[in-house]
Design a protein around this motif. Structure first.
Motif, short mmCIF file in Angstrom:
data_model
loop_
_atom_site.label_atom_id
_atom_site.label_comp_id
_atom_site.label_asym_id
_atom_site.label_seq_id
_atom_site.Cartn_x
_atom_site.Cartn_y
_atom_site.Cartn_z
N LEU A 197 0.83 -1.20 0.00
CA LEU A 197 0.00 0.00 0.00
C LEU A 197 0.87 1.26 0.00
CD1 LEU A 197 -2.77 1.31 0.02
CD2 LEU A 197 -2.78 1.10 2.52
N GLN A 198 1.96 1.24 0.74
CA GLN A 198 2.89 2.38 0.74
C GLN A 198 3.43 2.64 -0.67
OE1 GLN A 198 5.97 1.81 3.73
NE2 GLN A 198 4.47 0.82 5.07
N ILE A 199 3.78 1.57 -1.37
CA ILE A 199 4.32 1.70 -2.73
C ILE A 199 3.25 2.27 -3.66
CG2 ILE A 199 5.20 0.39 -4.71
CD1 ILE A 199 6.56 -1.48 -2.60
N VAL A 200 2.02 1.79 -3.53
CA VAL A 200 0.92 2.29 -4.35
C VAL A 200 0.69 3.78 -4.06
CG1 VAL A 200 -1.58 2.16 -4.73
CG2 VAL A 200 -0.21 0.07 -4.69
N ILE A 201 0.71 4.16 -2.80
CA ILE A 201 0.53 5.57 -2.42
C ILE A 201 1.66 6.42 -3.01
CG2 ILE A 201 0.61 7.18 -0.46
CD1 ILE A 201 -1.00 5.05 1.11
N PHE A 202 2.89 5.93 -2.92
CA PHE A 202 4.03 6.64 -3.50
C PHE A 202 3.80 6.88 -4.99
CE2 PHE A 202 8.00 6.17 -5.95
CZ PHE A 202 8.63 7.36 -5.59
N ILE A 203 3.43 5.84 -5.72
CA ILE A 203 3.24 5.95 -7.17
C ILE A 203 2.08 6.89 -7.49
CG2 ILE A 203 2.56 4.67 -9.25
CD1 ILE A 203 4.15 2.27 -8.04
N LEU A 204 0.94 6.72 -6.82
CA LEU A 204 -0.23 7.54 -7.12
C LEU A 204 0.00 9.02 -6.82
CD1 LEU A 204 -3.20 5.28 -5.93
CD2 LEU A 204 -2.48 5.79 -8.27
N VAL A 205 0.56 9.31 -5.66
CA VAL A 205 0.80 10.72 -5.30
C VAL A 205 1.83 11.33 -6.24
CG1 VAL A 205 1.70 12.26 -3.51
CG2 VAL A 205 0.07 10.47 -2.90
N SER A 206 2.90 10.60 -6.56
CA SER A 206 3.93 11.13 -7.46
C SER A 206 3.36 11.42 -8.84
CB SER A 206 5.09 10.13 -7.58
OG SER A 206 5.74 9.96 -6.35
N VAL A 207 2.61 10.48 -9.39
CA VAL A 207 2.03 10.66 -10.72
C VAL A 207 1.00 11.79 -10.70
CG1 VAL A 207 0.57 9.57 -12.47
CG2 VAL A 207 2.52 8.33 -11.50
N PHE A 208 0.17 11.83 -9.67
CA PHE A 208 -0.83 12.89 -9.54
C PHE A 208 -0.15 14.26 -9.52
CE2 PHE A 208 -3.24 15.81 -6.83
CZ PHE A 208 -4.43 15.87 -7.52
N MET A 209 0.87 14.40 -8.70
CA MET A 209 1.58 15.68 -8.59
C MET A 209 2.26 16.04 -9.91
SD MET A 209 0.80 16.69 -5.61
CE MET A 209 1.89 18.03 -5.24
N LEU A 210 2.86 15.05 -10.53
CA LEU A 210 3.57 15.29 -11.79
C LEU A 210 2.62 15.71 -12.90
CD1 LEU A 210 6.36 15.09 -13.18
CD2 LEU A 210 5.79 12.75 -13.76
N LEU A 211 1.51 15.02 -13.06
CA LEU A 211 0.61 15.27 -14.17
C LEU A 211 -0.32 16.47 -13.95
CD1 LEU A 211 -0.42 11.65 -15.17
CD2 LEU A 211 1.28 13.13 -16.24
N LEU A 212 -0.75 16.70 -12.73
CA LEU A 212 -1.73 17.76 -12.51
C LEU A 212 -1.15 19.07 -11.99
CD1 LEU A 212 -4.68 15.68 -11.05
CD2 LEU A 212 -4.32 16.45 -13.38
N VAL A 213 -0.15 18.99 -11.15
CA VAL A 213 0.37 20.21 -10.54
C VAL A 213 1.54 20.79 -11.35
CG1 VAL A 213 1.36 21.19 -8.45
CG2 VAL A 213 -0.40 19.45 -8.28
N ARG A 214 2.36 19.95 -11.96
CA ARG A 214 3.52 20.44 -12.69
C ARG A 214 3.17 21.42 -13.81
NH1 ARG A 214 7.12 19.84 -16.85
NH2 ARG A 214 9.29 20.11 -16.24
N PRO A 215 2.18 21.11 -14.67
CA PRO A 215 1.86 22.08 -15.73
C PRO A 215 1.45 23.45 -15.18
CG PRO A 215 0.86 19.97 -16.22
CD PRO A 215 1.42 19.87 -14.84
N LEU A 216 0.72 23.46 -14.08
CA LEU A 216 0.31 24.71 -13.47
C LEU A 216 1.52 25.48 -12.94
CD1 LEU A 216 -1.97 26.59 -12.52
CD2 LEU A 216 -2.06 25.25 -10.43
N SER A 217 2.41 24.79 -12.26
CA SER A 217 3.58 25.47 -11.69
C SER A 217 4.53 25.96 -12.78
CB SER A 217 4.31 24.56 -10.70
OG SER A 217 4.77 23.40 -11.35
N VAL A 218 4.69 25.18 -13.85
CA VAL A 218 5.54 25.62 -14.95
C VAL A 218 4.94 26.87 -15.59
CG1 VAL A 218 6.34 25.00 -17.27
CG2 VAL A 218 6.57 23.38 -15.40
N LYS A 219 3.62 26.89 -15.76
CA LYS A 219 2.95 28.04 -16.35
C LYS A 219 3.14 29.28 -15.48
CE LYS A 219 -1.59 29.46 -18.01
NZ LYS A 219 -3.01 29.06 -18.15
N LEU A 220 3.02 29.13 -14.18
CA LEU A 220 3.19 30.26 -13.28
C LEU A 220 4.63 30.77 -13.29
CD1 LEU A 220 1.01 29.12 -10.26
CD2 LEU A 220 0.50 30.92 -11.91
#
Length: 149
Positions: free
Chosen positions: A54-77
């Motif tokens: 479960l820890q590994i799944v959480i690591f993967i999900l949070v990392s991918v979520f942050m990378l795909l959803l937050v990164r474009p916004l932060s790069v734009k800003l």
């Protein structure tokens, strides 16, 4: 023995979080912060007793979520804060033609900030007369590529 198994994944996630965060601080490239946040989430899951899978799944999900959803916004800003300098600062400026622009004859010139520049039109078929206002759309070598304003 069971306590050692619980501490080990926690220590792994904590060390990974610290290493990735330090690497991000050193590079400032928005490259590892997403995985540091994922490992922090996995560390918190380990603290509350989640299983290693479960820890590994959480690591993967949070990392991918942050990378795909937050990164474009932060790069734009962050991209909006870059100030154009040198040649990049010329693009978009309006200038007046001082020598007729004719791509076929390979003629054309403008005076920009006291410097004479060679000019070509972005449209090979158009001739731009002296006195016409043009907009710089691109710089190629020592030539400004312009369009009628």
């Amino acid at each position: 023995m069971y306590d050692l198994l619980l501490v080990s994944p926690m220590m792994f996630w904590l060390i990974l979080t610290i290493v990735l965060a330090v690497f991000e601080l050193l590079t400032m490239g928005l490259s590892t912060i997403w995985f540091a946040l994922g490992s922090l989430a996995a560390f918190l899951a380990a603290i509350i007793g989640a299983s290693l899978p479960l820890q590994i799944v959480i690591f993967i999900l949070v990392s991918v979520f942050m990378l795909l959803l937050v990164r474009p916004l932060s790069v734009k800003l962050l991209k909006g804060k870059i100030v154009k300098t040198n040649i990049d600062a010329l693009i978009g400026r309006k200038v007046t033609v001082s020598k007729e622009v004719d791509n076929i004859k390979e003629t054309g010139g403008v005076v920009l900030d006291g410097t004479t520049w060679n000019v070509r039109s972005s449209d090979d078929d158009s001739i731009i007369p002296v006195g016409e206002t043009v907009v710089i759309v691109k710089v190629e070598g020592n030539k400004l590529i312009v369009e009628k304003a």
